[in-house]
Design an enzyme around this catalytic site. Structure first.
Site, PDB file in Angstrom:
ATOM      1  N   ARG A   1       1.228   6.086  12.822  1.00 59.11           N
ATOM      2  CA  ARG A   1       0.413   5.573  13.626  1.00 59.11           C
ATOM      3  C   ARG A   1      -0.131   6.734  14.683  1.00 59.11           C
ATOM      4  NH1 ARG A   1      -0.053   1.730  10.792  1.00 59.11           N
ATOM      5  NH2 ARG A   1       0.115  -0.117  11.069  1.00 59.11           N
TER       6      ARG A   1
ATOM      7  N   GLN B   1      -8.187   3.015  17.541  1.00 61.07           N
ATOM      8  CA  GLN B   1      -8.809   2.744  16.344  1.00 61.07           C
ATOM      9  C   GLN B   1      -9.913   1.590  16.661  1.00 61.07           C
ATOM     10  OE1 GLN B   1      -5.866   4.576  12.845  1.00 61.07           O
ATOM     11  NE2 GLN B   1      -6.499   2.243  12.931  1.00 61.07           N
TER      12      GLN B   1
ATOM     13  N   ASN C   1       0.698  -1.263  -0.204  1.00 60.30           N
ATOM     14  CA  ASN C   1       0.178  -0.089   0.157  1.00 60.30           C
ATOM     15  C   ASN C   1       0.772   1.205  -0.060  1.00 60.30           C
ATOM     16  OD1 ASN C   1       0.890   0.286   2.578  1.00 60.30           O
ATOM     17  ND2 ASN C   1      -0.732   0.142   3.534  1.00 60.30           N
TER      18      ASN C   1
ATOM     19  N   HIS D   1      -8.291   6.159   8.503  1.00 57.99           N
ATOM     20  CA  HIS D   1      -7.250   5.035   8.062  1.00 57.99           C
ATOM     21  C   HIS D   1      -7.762   4.326   6.915  1.00 57.99           C
ATOM     22  CE1 HIS D   1      -4.062   2.235   9.903  1.00 57.99           C
ATOM     23  NE2 HIS D   1      -3.865   2.772   8.798  1.00 57.99           N
TER      24      HIS D   1
END
Length: 280
Positions: A181, A210, A44, A229
């Site tokens: 993060r 999260q 990604n 996210h």
């Protein structure tokens, strides 16, 4: 995946993340139990790098207030333009110049910005010239940068790295983009800095925790451009996740070696340099 969970799975041989980032696994425990940990490295990176550049532009050009203004029926050109800047000639720091950080630097080249980077291991001269950036310590970035992009793994060293003390040393009105993060920044310090104007804006794709609860203060703080996210989960990114996960599973069941850059823990040892720093 902590020691308690691993205790309940004594026969576990493989932990396979269908994505990137293994900070949700106690890698020391996994290594001690000879459990292999594998992730889909690089699947990604392009998606996240593009997202980061988009968020840099959204902050510097004051895009979110402009969008909200027209949606609500306004036409506040003067008010919005008063906080809108060109990206050209600005200084951007990339904290964590791994695959994603390097791709961000390459994509910023056409904007004629001055880009600096920090990485635990310095890149070679040829790499720095290709990427178009120079090495800088965090202390230098804080003083010089108009935008700092956080692109480093979450480790003991980076947890809460951008706290009240750190943010107070940044140029007043500078921006932070966090695609690493959520725990790498101090939650309430970000809110306070935006309200006081010490930070000009905060964007990112990661939260702590999260999913973010409804009352998370980042949802309502001023001058933010946050997303839930999704930077790495474009349709193209999801195809790469799935393909790499399939290849890893096929290799495992066939008794073949994994692609080396996918392996985080194997043979009782942590293989990734970033995570070695955390677990020694």
């Amino acid at each position: 995946m902590d020691s308690e969970m691993l205790d309940g799975a004594p026969d576990l041989k493989l932990i396979l993340t269908a994505g990137v980032g293994s900070d949700h696994v106690d890698l020391g425990e996994a290594a001690g139990r000879n459990t292999t940990v594998v992730e889909q490295t690089d699947s990604n990176t392009m998606s996240v790098a593009e997202h980061a550049v988009m968020q840099i532009l959204a902050l510097v050009r004051n895009f979110i207030p402009a969008y909200n203004d027209v949606v609500s029926g306004g036409w506040s050109i003067g008010e919005i333009a008063a906080k809108s800047h060109d990206l050209e000639n600005k200084t951007v720091g990339i904290y964590g110049a791994g695959r994603i950080g390097q791709l961000i630097a390459l994509r910023l080249k056409p904007f004629s910005v001055d880009v600096s980077y920090y990485k635990r291991t310095l890149l070679g001269t040829a790499e720095e010239v290709t990427m178009g950036f120079r090495y800088a310590r965090l202390s230098d970035m804080l003083e010089e940068c108009d935008v700092i992009v956080i692109a480093s793994p979450l480790t003991e060293e980076t947890c809460n790295l951008f706290n009240r003390k750190t943010i107070s040393k940044m140029k007043r009105g500078a921006h932070i983009v966090n695609i690493a993060r959520g725990a790498e920044v101090e939650r309430d310090a970000v809110v306070e800095a935006l309200k006081s104007g010490q930070l000009g804006g905060y964007a990112g794709d990661v939260w702590d925790p999260q999913p973010a609860p409804e009352d998370h203060p980042w949802r309502t703080m001023p001058r933010h451009a946050l997303t839930p996210h999704i930077s790495g989960t474009t349709l193209e990114g999801q195809v790469r996740y799935a393909e790499d996960t399939r290849l890893c599973l096929e290799a495992y069941f066939a008794g073949d070696d994994f692609e080396r850059d996918h392996v985080i823990v194997s043979d009782g040892e942590i293989q990734s340099g970033s995570y070695k720093a955390l677990y020694g």
